[in-house]
Design a protein around this motif. Structure first.
Motif, PDB file in Angstrom:
ATOM      1  N   ASP A   1     -49.805 -37.826  47.262  1.00 51.77           N
ATOM      2  CA  ASP A   1     -50.848 -36.081  46.583  1.00 51.77           C
ATOM      3  C   ASP A   1     -51.820 -36.833  44.807  1.00 51.77           C
ATOM      4  O   ASP A   1     -51.223 -37.973  44.282  1.00 51.77           O
ATOM      5  CB  ASP A   1     -49.489 -35.028  46.967  1.00 51.77           C
ATOM      6  CG  ASP A   1     -51.155 -34.587  46.919  1.00 51.77           C
ATOM      7  OD1 ASP A   1     -51.806 -34.427  47.611  1.00 51.77           O
ATOM      8  OD2 ASP A   1     -50.962 -33.642  46.051  1.00 51.77           O
ATOM      9  N   THR A   2     -52.628 -36.058  45.100  1.00 54.93           N
ATOM     10  CA  THR A   2     -53.199 -35.853  43.383  1.00 54.93           C
ATOM     11  C   THR A   2     -52.295 -35.688  42.562  1.00 54.93           C
ATOM     12  O   THR A   2     -52.675 -35.601  41.571  1.00 54.93           O
ATOM     13  CB  THR A   2     -54.448 -35.165  43.390  1.00 54.93           C
ATOM     14  OG1 THR A   2     -54.783 -33.790  44.752  1.00 54.93           O
ATOM     15  CG2 THR A   2     -55.647 -36.075  44.420  1.00 54.93           C
TER      16      THR A   2
ATOM     17  N   ARG B   1     -62.976 -32.777  46.925  1.00 59.40           N
ATOM     18  CA  ARG B   1     -63.207 -32.140  45.856  1.00 59.40           C
ATOM     19  C   ARG B   1     -61.880 -31.168  46.182  1.00 59.40           C
ATOM     20  O   ARG B   1     -61.584 -30.283  46.728  1.00 59.40           O
ATOM     21  CB  ARG B   1     -63.757 -31.691  45.524  1.00 59.40           C
ATOM     22  CG  ARG B   1     -63.774 -30.638  43.862  1.00 59.40           C
ATOM     23  CD  ARG B   1     -64.738 -30.159  43.510  1.00 59.40           C
ATOM     24  NE  ARG B   1     -65.728 -31.061  43.024  1.00 59.40           N
ATOM     25  CZ  ARG B   1     -67.235 -31.275  43.441  1.00 59.40           C
ATOM     26  NH1 ARG B   1     -67.942 -30.309  44.231  1.00 59.40           N
ATOM     27  NH2 ARG B   1     -67.550 -32.415  42.329  1.00 59.40           N
TER      28      ARG B   1
ATOM     29  N   ILE C   1     -59.775 -31.084  40.674  1.00 58.61           N
ATOM     30  CA  ILE C   1     -60.091 -32.747  41.118  1.00 58.61           C
ATOM     31  C   ILE C   1     -60.277 -33.578  41.994  1.00 58.61           C
ATOM     32  O   ILE C   1     -60.183 -32.781  43.218  1.00 58.61           O
ATOM     33  CB  ILE C   1     -58.643 -33.067  41.525  1.00 58.61           C
ATOM     34  CG1 ILE C   1     -57.149 -32.165  40.147  1.00 58.61           C
ATOM     35  CG2 ILE C   1     -58.098 -34.519  41.202  1.00 58.61           C
ATOM     36  CD1 ILE C   1     -56.168 -32.615  41.283  1.00 58.61           C
ATOM     37  N   ASP C   2     -61.421 -34.388  41.483  1.00 61.58           N
ATOM     38  CA  ASP C   2     -62.300 -35.001  42.397  1.00 61.58           C
ATOM     39  C   ASP C   2     -61.437 -36.121  43.197  1.00 61.58           C
ATOM     40  O   ASP C   2     -61.238 -37.079  41.807  1.00 61.58           O
ATOM     41  CB  ASP C   2     -63.731 -35.244  41.733  1.00 61.58           C
ATOM     42  CG  ASP C   2     -64.703 -34.351  41.724  1.00 61.58           C
ATOM     43  OD1 ASP C   2     -64.642 -33.316  42.931  1.00 61.58           O
ATOM     44  OD2 ASP C   2     -65.093 -33.974  40.311  1.00 61.58           O
ATOM     45  N   ALA C   3     -61.741 -36.460  43.979  1.00 62.60           N
ATOM     46  CA  ALA C   3     -60.639 -37.866  44.374  1.00 62.60           C
ATOM     47  C   ALA C   3     -61.495 -38.619  45.707  1.00 62.60           C
ATOM     48  O   ALA C   3     -62.389 -38.373  46.314  1.00 62.60           O
ATOM     49  CB  ALA C   3     -59.208 -36.922  44.885  1.00 62.60           C
TER      50      ALA C   3
ATOM     51  N   PRO D   1     -54.437 -40.302  47.792  1.00 55.05           N
ATOM     52  CA  PRO D   1     -55.711 -40.080  46.682  1.00 55.05           C
ATOM     53  C   PRO D   1     -56.005 -41.422  45.026  1.00 55.05           C
ATOM     54  O   PRO D   1     -54.202 -40.901  44.929  1.00 55.05           O
ATOM     55  CB  PRO D   1     -55.486 -38.704  46.503  1.00 55.05           C
ATOM     56  CG  PRO D   1     -54.376 -38.375  46.661  1.00 55.05           C
ATOM     57  CD  PRO D   1     -53.926 -39.971  47.395  1.00 55.05           C
ATOM     58  N   SER D   2     -56.709 -41.130  45.215  1.00 62.30           N
ATOM     59  CA  SER D   2     -57.242 -41.366  43.942  1.00 62.30           C
ATOM     60  C   SER D   2     -58.263 -40.968  43.110  1.00 62.30           C
ATOM     61  O   SER D   2     -58.753 -40.856  43.507  1.00 62.30           O
ATOM     62  CB  SER D   2     -58.177 -43.177  43.392  1.00 62.30           C
ATOM     63  OG  SER D   2     -57.159 -44.197  44.517  1.00 62.30           O
ATOM     64  N   THR D   3     -57.055 -40.150  42.242  1.00 63.28           N
ATOM     65  CA  THR D   3     -58.307 -39.348  41.110  1.00 63.28           C
ATOM     66  C   THR D   3     -59.795 -40.258  40.559  1.00 63.28           C
ATOM     67  O   THR D   3     -59.558 -41.241  39.754  1.00 63.28           O
ATOM     68  CB  THR D   3     -57.414 -38.659  40.374  1.00 63.28           C
ATOM     69  OG1 THR D   3     -56.252 -38.169  40.865  1.00 63.28           O
ATOM     70  CG2 THR D   3     -57.959 -37.749  39.772  1.00 63.28           C
TER      71      THR D   3
ATOM     72  N   TYR E   1     -61.572 -40.163  36.739  1.00 62.53           N
ATOM     73  CA  TYR E   1     -61.632 -39.657  35.422  1.00 62.53           C
ATOM     74  C   TYR E   1     -62.750 -40.214  35.314  1.00 62.53           C
ATOM     75  O   TYR E   1     -63.048 -40.702  35.045  1.00 62.53           O
ATOM     76  CB  TYR E   1     -60.755 -40.428  35.093  1.00 62.53           C
ATOM     77  CG  TYR E   1     -59.584 -39.731  35.485  1.00 62.53           C
ATOM     78  CD1 TYR E   1     -59.043 -38.443  34.972  1.00 62.53           C
ATOM     79  CD2 TYR E   1     -58.461 -40.860  36.617  1.00 62.53           C
ATOM     80  CE1 TYR E   1     -57.720 -38.422  35.120  1.00 62.53           C
ATOM     81  CE2 TYR E   1     -57.121 -39.939  37.007  1.00 62.53           C
ATOM     82  CZ  TYR E   1     -57.072 -38.630  36.334  1.00 62.53           C
ATOM     83  OH  TYR E   1     -55.560 -38.372  36.315  1.00 62.53           O
TER      84      TYR E   1
END
Length: 141
Positions: free
Chosen positions: A48-49, A99, A112-114, A134-136, A138
């Motif tokens: 998860d994020t 998002r 968070i955008d992922a 998921p990959s966050t 940045y």
């Protein structure tokens, strides 16, 4: 809409239904719907994020331990869904940007955008998620 109910599968519609099921104004997502998407195996790791960063072993653990103190969550796909079939359609990998917006009981808010990658395995009852990560995103700067 689940990938167990339709053929050919519209993976964009599946992704949108997945995001909608995770969204909630009552603190918990639609776990009953989501349980139809995840493989029921206890050795399936779901990331998860938010922590725990080592993921959850199976959907049952995720359902019981994710998001303590969550009051609201909104999940929205923000770009195209890419779906790639592998192993003669036995495996499908999907990925898309999304998002997440969280509101916790203590007043904290988080956005968070992922990008999510999901591995779907075709089983006797349809496709099920056997790996999710998921990959966050940045901002570099």
């Amino acid at each position: 809409m689940t990938p167990n109910q339709i053929f050919p599968i519209d993976w964009t519609a599946v992704a949108d239904a997945f995001c909608k099921a995770w969204s909630s104004n009552r603190g918990s997502p639609d776990y009953d719907y989501l349980a139809n998407l995840y493989a029921p195996d206890n050795d399936v790791i779901i990331y998860d994020t938010l922590p725990p960063l080592n993921g959850f072993l199976g959907f049952t653990q995720l359902r019981s331990e994710i998001y303590p103190g969550l009051e609201q969550i909104a999940v929205e796909r923000t770009g195209d869904v890419v779906a790639r079939e592998m192993a003669a359609g036995h495996i499908v990998v999907t990925c898309y940007p999304f998002r997440l917006q969280y509101v916790f009981a203590d007043g904290r808010k988080m956005s968070i955008d992922a990008r999510i990658s999901e591995v779907w395995e075709r089983r006797s009852d349809g496709y099920r998620i056997v790996h999710e990560h998921p990959s966050t995103v940045y901002a570099m700067g």
